[in-house]
Design a protein around this motif. Sequence first.
Motif, mmCIF file in Angstrom:
data_model
loop_
_atom_site.group_PDB
_atom_site.id
_atom_site.type_symbol
_atom_site.label_atom_id
_atom_site.label_comp_id
_atom_site.label_asym_id
_atom_site.label_seq_id
_atom_site.Cartn_x
_atom_site.Cartn_y
_atom_site.Cartn_z
ATOM 1 N N ILE A 80 -29.367 3.801 -6.675
ATOM 2 C CA ILE A 80 -28.745 4.399 -7.797
ATOM 3 C C ILE A 80 -28.445 3.642 -8.844
ATOM 4 C CG2 ILE A 80 -26.611 5.577 -8.478
ATOM 5 C CD1 ILE A 80 -26.202 6.538 -5.301
ATOM 6 N N TRP A 81 -28.091 2.499 -8.813
ATOM 7 C CA TRP A 81 -27.894 1.610 -10.184
ATOM 8 C C TRP A 81 -29.245 1.287 -10.852
ATOM 9 C CZ3 TRP A 81 -24.185 -2.082 -6.763
ATOM 10 C CH2 TRP A 81 -23.224 -1.479 -6.459
ATOM 11 N N SER A 82 -30.306 1.263 -9.919
ATOM 12 C CA SER A 82 -31.471 0.689 -10.529
ATOM 13 C C SER A 82 -31.841 1.463 -11.559
ATOM 14 C CB SER A 82 -32.302 0.394 -9.359
ATOM 15 O OG SER A 82 -32.762 1.539 -8.859
ATOM 16 N N SER A 83 -31.817 2.565 -11.575
ATOM 17 C CA SER A 83 -32.106 3.463 -12.921
ATOM 18 C C SER A 83 -31.495 3.102 -14.128
ATOM 19 C CB SER A 83 -32.148 4.849 -12.345
ATOM 20 O OG SER A 83 -30.602 5.185 -12.482
ATOM 21 N N LYS A 84 -30.514 2.599 -14.111
ATOM 22 C CA LYS A 84 -29.628 2.030 -15.266
ATOM 23 C C LYS A 84 -30.022 0.613 -15.852
ATOM 24 C CE LYS A 84 -26.046 4.838 -13.985
ATOM 25 N NZ LYS A 84 -26.783 5.845 -13.332
ATOM 26 N N ASN A 85 -30.101 0.379 -17.091
ATOM 27 C CA ASN A 85 -30.340 -0.589 -17.735
ATOM 28 C C ASN A 85 -29.159 -1.595 -17.823
ATOM 29 O OD1 ASN A 85 -32.660 -2.045 -18.584
ATOM 30 N ND2 ASN A 85 -32.860 -0.991 -20.472
ATOM 31 N N MET A 86 -28.967 -2.759 -16.866
ATOM 32 C CA MET A 86 -27.643 -3.394 -16.942
ATOM 33 C C MET A 86 -28.078 -4.815 -17.124
ATOM 34 S SD MET A 86 -25.522 -2.391 -13.660
ATOM 35 C CE MET A 86 -26.617 -0.938 -12.639
ATOM 36 N N SER A 87 -27.051 -5.590 -17.676
ATOM 37 C CA SER A 87 -27.438 -6.974 -17.903
ATOM 38 C C SER A 87 -27.130 -7.694 -16.579
ATOM 39 C CB SER A 87 -26.350 -7.627 -18.835
ATOM 40 O OG SER A 87 -24.898 -7.544 -18.463
ATOM 41 N N TYR A 88 -27.329 -9.048 -16.797
ATOM 42 C CA TYR A 88 -27.051 -9.979 -15.425
ATOM 43 C C TYR A 88 -25.535 -9.881 -14.999
ATOM 44 C CZ TYR A 88 -31.680 -11.995 -15.658
ATOM 45 O OH TYR A 88 -33.125 -12.084 -15.455
ATOM 46 N N ALA A 89 -24.713 -10.037 -16.067
ATOM 47 C CA ALA A 89 -23.456 -9.876 -16.015
ATOM 48 C C ALA A 89 -22.878 -8.516 -15.380
ATOM 49 C CB ALA A 89 -22.627 -9.971 -17.311
ATOM 50 N N GLY A 90 -23.523 -7.512 -15.688
ATOM 51 C CA GLY A 90 -23.111 -6.183 -15.222
ATOM 52 C C GLY A 90 -23.456 -6.115 -13.791
ATOM 53 N N ARG A 91 -24.357 -6.501 -13.422
ATOM 54 C CA ARG A 91 -25.146 -6.506 -11.842
ATOM 55 C C ARG A 91 -24.163 -7.688 -11.264
ATOM 56 N NH1 ARG A 91 -30.762 -6.053 -14.144
ATOM 57 N NH2 ARG A 91 -30.917 -8.322 -14.037
ATOM 58 N N ALA A 92 -23.862 -8.717 -11.660
ATOM 59 C CA ALA A 92 -22.997 -9.764 -11.026
ATOM 60 C C ALA A 92 -21.529 -8.892 -10.689
ATOM 61 C CB ALA A 92 -22.807 -10.974 -11.896
ATOM 62 N N GLN A 93 -21.043 -8.182 -11.685
ATOM 63 C CA GLN A 93 -19.865 -7.631 -11.510
ATOM 64 C C GLN A 93 -19.984 -6.565 -10.325
ATOM 65 O OE1 GLN A 93 -17.173 -8.437 -12.846
ATOM 66 N NE2 GLN A 93 -15.891 -7.048 -12.473
ATOM 67 N N LEU A 94 -21.141 -5.584 -10.227
ATOM 68 C CA LEU A 94 -21.308 -4.824 -9.129
ATOM 69 C C LEU A 94 -21.381 -5.476 -7.922
ATOM 70 C CD1 LEU A 94 -23.643 -2.253 -11.034
ATOM 71 C CD2 LEU A 94 -21.173 -2.024 -10.354
ATOM 72 N N ILE A 95 -21.972 -6.481 -7.906
ATOM 73 C CA ILE A 95 -22.303 -7.569 -6.573
ATOM 74 C C ILE A 95 -20.794 -7.715 -6.058
ATOM 75 C CG2 ILE A 95 -22.972 -9.467 -5.455
ATOM 76 C CD1 ILE A 95 -25.476 -9.177 -7.117
ATOM 77 N N ASN A 96 -19.981 -8.405 -6.935
ATOM 78 C CA ASN A 96 -18.758 -8.822 -6.424
ATOM 79 C C ASN A 96 -17.714 -7.878 -6.115
ATOM 80 O OD1 ASN A 96 -18.605 -11.630 -6.314
ATOM 81 N ND2 ASN A 96 -18.300 -12.015 -8.687
ATOM 82 N N VAL A 97 -17.719 -6.678 -6.895
ATOM 83 C CA VAL A 97 -16.811 -5.616 -6.801
ATOM 84 C C VAL A 97 -16.994 -4.578 -5.583
ATOM 85 C CG1 VAL A 97 -15.523 -3.776 -8.094
ATOM 86 C CG2 VAL A 97 -15.900 -5.877 -9.055
ATOM 87 N N VAL A 98 -18.409 -4.126 -5.749
ATOM 88 C CA VAL A 98 -18.587 -3.078 -4.971
ATOM 89 C C VAL A 98 -19.350 -3.630 -3.561
ATOM 90 C CG1 VAL A 98 -19.957 -0.786 -4.682
ATOM 91 C CG2 VAL A 98 -18.942 -1.457 -6.764
ATOM 92 N N LEU A 99 -20.619 -4.538 -3.947
ATOM 93 C CA LEU A 99 -21.369 -4.566 -2.539
ATOM 94 C C LEU A 99 -20.622 -5.398 -1.651
ATOM 95 C CD1 LEU A 99 -25.031 -5.150 -4.168
ATOM 96 C CD2 LEU A 99 -23.857 -3.077 -3.060
ATOM 97 N N LEU A 100 -19.930 -6.481 -2.245
ATOM 98 C CA LEU A 100 -19.321 -7.337 -1.383
ATOM 99 C C LEU A 100 -17.922 -6.911 -0.690
ATOM 100 C CD1 LEU A 100 -20.141 -10.786 -2.898
ATOM 101 C CD2 LEU A 100 -21.180 -9.599 -1.085
ATOM 102 N N SER A 101 -17.500 -5.963 -1.629
ATOM 103 C CA SER A 101 -16.372 -5.037 -0.816
ATOM 104 C C SER A 101 -16.721 -4.402 0.282
ATOM 105 C CB SER A 101 -15.691 -4.081 -1.870
ATOM 106 O OG SER A 101 -15.060 -4.615 -2.741
ATOM 107 N N ILE A 102 -18.110 -3.723 0.577
ATOM 108 C CA ILE A 102 -18.526 -3.122 1.670
ATOM 109 C C ILE A 102 -18.869 -4.082 2.629
ATOM 110 C CG2 ILE A 102 -20.547 -1.859 2.435
ATOM 111 C CD1 ILE A 102 -20.966 -0.743 -0.483
ATOM 112 N N HIS A 103 -19.303 -4.993 2.400
ATOM 113 C CA HIS A 103 -19.441 -6.184 3.376
ATOM 114 C C HIS A 103 -18.015 -6.597 3.901
ATOM 115 C CE1 HIS A 103 -18.608 -10.779 3.905
ATOM 116 N NE2 HIS A 103 -19.480 -10.422 4.860
#
Length: 162
Positions: A80-103
């Motif tokens: 879903i996110w890959s269609s958006k144009n994001m910076s490294y900082a934005g992707r790092a934030q999503l990793i920390n907040v969303v993906l690692l929360s699922i983990h």
Amino acid sequence: MLIKCFHAFSLTSGLQASKDKTEIYTCGMKEEQIQEIIHDTGFRRGNLPFKYLGIPISSKRISIGQCENLIEKMTRRIRIWSSKNMSYAGRAQLINVVLLSIHQYWAQVFILPKAVLTKIEGICRAFLWSGKWYSNAPGNISWDKICAPKSAGGLGIKDIQR
């Protein structure tokens, strides 16, 4: 006694156990006792493994195959996110907040197999550098440095392998 507890709960809360959705799990009981409980409550007998809040519950250690749902949830988010144009900082934030929360949700219940942790780390690494859930290209900076605290020059992404 069990039926009395359910009845007291219903009187107190106004809620009732759904006979269609409630199952009884037993261990170390005689079959006639189990059948008596099933008869008296009207609930079904459940078998392991089953899913509770999306997590497989089993009497044994979780297998790599049972973790496919976890991997799929993470990759679905990234698609879903890959269609958006994001910076490294934005992707790092999503990793920390969303993906690692699922983990973390799964890790509160299970000790996840090392192969699953390696796969999750690979997914996070690929998303950080390419914006996709998969990538064979090496990262620009080592994962250890990415996982270092911000005060040490890293991005502060949690290292799930430690």
